[in-house]
Scaffold this active site. Structure first.
Site, PDB file in Angstrom:
ATOM      1  N   SER A  64       0.818  -1.210   0.000  1.00  0.00           N
ATOM      2  CA  SER A  64       0.000   0.000   0.000  1.00  0.00           C
ATOM      3  C   SER A  64       0.854   1.264   0.000  1.00  0.00           C
ATOM      4  O   SER A  64       2.007   1.261   0.425  1.00  0.00           O
ATOM      5  CB  SER A  64      -0.910   0.013   1.235  1.00  0.00           C
TER       6      SER A  64
HETATM    7  N1  SAH Z   1      -0.587  -5.070   3.929  1.00  0.00           N
HETATM    8  C1  SAH Z   1       0.069  -5.461   2.701  1.00  0.00           C
HETATM    9  C2  SAH Z   1      -0.831  -5.205   1.518  1.00  0.00           C
HETATM   10  C3  SAH Z   1      -1.031  -6.479   0.779  1.00  0.00           C
HETATM   11  S1  SAH Z   1      -2.197  -6.455  -0.542  1.00  0.00           S
HETATM   12  C4  SAH Z   1       1.393  -4.776   2.572  1.00  0.00           C
HETATM   13  O1  SAH Z   1       1.674  -3.859   3.339  1.00  0.00           O
HETATM   14  O2  SAH Z   1       2.191  -5.189   1.732  1.00  0.00           O
HETATM   15  C5  SAH Z   1      -3.450  -7.507   0.143  1.00  0.00           C
HETATM   16  C6  SAH Z   1      -3.051  -8.917   0.439  1.00  0.00           C
HETATM   17  O3  SAH Z   1      -4.227  -9.600   0.885  1.00  0.00           O
HETATM   18  C7  SAH Z   1      -2.531  -9.722  -0.742  1.00  0.00           C
HETATM   19  O4  SAH Z   1      -1.263 -10.213  -0.433  1.00  0.00           O
HETATM   20  C8  SAH Z   1      -3.561 -10.847  -0.913  1.00  0.00           C
HETATM   21  O5  SAH Z   1      -2.987 -12.074  -1.322  1.00  0.00           O
HETATM   22  C9  SAH Z   1      -4.129 -10.948   0.482  1.00  0.00           C
HETATM   23  N2  SAH Z   1      -5.438 -11.576   0.602  1.00  0.00           N
HETATM   24  C10 SAH Z   1      -6.507 -11.463  -0.228  1.00  0.00           C
HETATM   25  N3  SAH Z   1      -7.536 -12.180   0.241  1.00  0.00           N
HETATM   26  C11 SAH Z   1      -7.118 -12.766   1.408  1.00  0.00           C
HETATM   27  C12 SAH Z   1      -7.733 -13.623   2.372  1.00  0.00           C
HETATM   28  N4  SAH Z   1      -8.995 -14.046   2.262  1.00  0.00           N
HETATM   29  N5  SAH Z   1      -7.001 -14.005   3.437  1.00  0.00           N
HETATM   30  C13 SAH Z   1      -5.723 -13.610   3.582  1.00  0.00           C
HETATM   31  N6  SAH Z   1      -5.095 -12.799   2.707  1.00  0.00           N
HETATM   32  C14 SAH Z   1      -5.778 -12.373   1.639  1.00  0.00           C
END
Ligand code: SAH
Length: 228
Positions: A64
């Site tokens: 993000s």
């Molecule tokens: N907080 C992260 C942002 C990651 S983007 C950072 O700082 O890098 C969102 C993430 O959520 C992705 O890696 C995706 O694979 C994950 N995601 C999507 N659906 C999910 C679920 N049901 N359970 C766990 N992770 C999930």
């Protein structure tokens, strides 16, 4: 770049992108200054580490925008005694920020390769108060519930019921709610059996994929995923 240059680049990022836009919580600002964002990016993206936007990481996901991480963390209002659940470990950057503010962080990621990277990186940074799980975060982490705070870093069509159920009384959840391409960052509070949803501002996140969110077919990533 030598380490001092990264430190001053982070300081500038905090001043220009985060403090200037109204994030005030000193603990959040300090965490954003201290956590080495440059370490959470793929090698070919390090030069853009402090850019004012989200950036691609592996497996079609994103890290993000710095402001979004800071703002969501401030809205979550994490205290040092709190047990925090995070859904969507991704790069582990938000996890690292939360780990500096909370007593303990439980983080769930559905893509194993991302979880493993994040786990290795956080261990190498000396972060010891985080528990990791690979699986569908929309089901929460019932064995470790209740949580004082829950942060979801992917967009959902509605607040997953299991997460509200695992929130302590007086607890708070921050989650992007809305369509596949645009959502509203929403603060949800649990007070005496009542659930209150407070929409904040428009945002854009990758999709939350799982039993209580978007179906698998909504995802562009077709690699290895662990189902719980
Ligand atoms: N907080 C992260 C942002 C990651 S983007 C950072 O700082 O890098 C969102 C993430 O959520 C992705 O890696 C995706 O694979 C994950 N995601 C999507 N659906 C999910 C679920 N049901 N359970 C766990 N992770 C999930």
């Amino acid at each position: 770049m030598p380490p001092e240059s990264y430190a001053s680049a982070r300081k500038r990022m905090v001043d220009e992108q985060i403090r200037a836009r109204g994030v005030r919580d000193p603990r959040v600002l300090e965490a954003m200054e201290q956590v080495p964002r440059e370490r959470f990016l793929p090698a070919d993206r390090v030069a853009e580490a402090f850019a004012d936007r989200a950036l691609p990481i592996d497996c079609g996901q994103t890290i993000s925008q710095p402001f979004m991480v800071a703002s969501m963390t401030e809205l979550l209002d994490v205290q040092s005694t709190h047990r925090v659940l995070e859904i969507g470990t991704g790069s582990g950057y938000q996890t690292a920020i939360l780990s500096r503010l909370a007593a303990h962080v439980y983080t769930i990621e559905r893509i194993r390769a991302l979880q493993e990277n994040a786990r290795r990186l956080l261990a190498s940074l000396g972060v010891a108060n985080v528990s990791y799980a690979v699986g569908d975060g929309t089901l929460g982490w019932p064995e470790a519930a209740p949580f004082d705070r829950i942060m979801v870093t992917a967009g959902a069509p509605e607040v997953p019921r299991a997460l509200v159920d695992q929130l302590a009384d007086g607890g708070r959840l921050v989650i992007p709610i809305g369509g596949r391409n645009e959502q509203t960052l929403t603060v949800v509070e649990q007070r005496g059996g009542r659930t209150i949803e407070m929409p904040r501002y428009a945002c854009r996140f990758v999709q939350l994929i799982g039993r209580n969110a978007w179906p698998e077919s909504a995802d562009e990533y077709n690699g290895s995923v662990d189902e719980t």
